[in-house]
Structure formats: C-alpha cells, structure tokens
Design a protein around this motif. Sequence first.
Motif: not given
Length: 176
Positions: A87-112
């Motif tokens: 419920v909390s997750y849906l309220i947050h994403h209903y209001q704010v949408g998705s948050t882009p991941f700003s990490g660069q380099g090797w951490i991006r494939p790890v995160y995704f």
Amino acid sequence: MKDRLVLPGIGLVSIVVLLGVAFILLGRQAQFEGGGTISGLPAVNAFLNGTSAVLLTVGYLFIRRKKVTRHKICMVTAFGVSCLFLVSYLIHHYQVGSTPFSGQGWIRPVYFTLLVTHICLAALIVPLALTTIYRGLNAQFGKHVKIARWTLPIWLYVSVSGVVVYVMLYQLYPAR
C-alpha cells in the motif's frame, strides 16, 4: 474451504494486484514531482521490507523448534507487514512516479540485475504467499510445507533486496 474455489480466487487476487502495480508504475504519469509530504515513504517501505524479513526468519526458526502458534503469528504478521508495504509503495509511486538510478559505471548493471530479479520474484510472491498461508491455516500441512520451501526463500530475497534497492537508490546514489 474447497481448493477449487480458493485457489482460483488467489489467482484472481494475484492478477489484480499485478495489474494494479503495473498500471501505477507504467501506465500513468506521476501526480507531482518531489514528494512533499510523502518523501519519507521510501524509508518507511525499506523499514517494512526489513521488518518482514525479520518476521519471516523468526517464524522459520519457531517452526524448526515446533512452536507452531508462534510460527503462525510471525508469518501472518509478515504477510500483514508486506501488505502495508505494498500500500505504501503504491501510494509513493502513484504520487511521485519512478526514481531514476544515478549511479554510474560498474554499479549500474549490479543495481539493475538486483532490481530486475527483485521485481520478477516480487510478482511471484503474491500467489505463493497467499497459497502458503491458505494451506497452513487450513491444516493442509503436507502441501503447506511443499510450497513453503519455495515461498520462504523467495519472500526473504524480495524483502532483503527491497532494502538493498532502497539503500542504493536513495542513500548511496540519490537522484540529483
């Protein structure tokens, strides 16, 4: 209750939840940017995920020690906490949408990789958790144990990876 009535109901509820989540995440624009009064929800969501992981672990330890009532309380509470998270997750994403991941380099494939496995397995948890709880509460213990062997590790992975995603997205690599 008859399985032939309950199991299709679990399937229907699971599909409705997944479609609702997909609609909020993919099918609409966020109401506003920035978050305002709901900016604390990602931390709340991480707390709820972590709490669910602790309850699942404690519930597992209780059943290993044959403490059935304590096991039931922990598992049903973990399910309730996970519902609050949803419920909390849906309220947050209903209001704010998705948050882009700003990490660069090797951490991006790890995160995704972590995020994709988290999302795919989270989609499986709804029917698995509902079926596992149904089997346990209806004293179908043989079937309960069989499905719980899959449900518990997947649910734990989803709960813990949810906390890791939060830390990476909002603490280590916050949006600029």
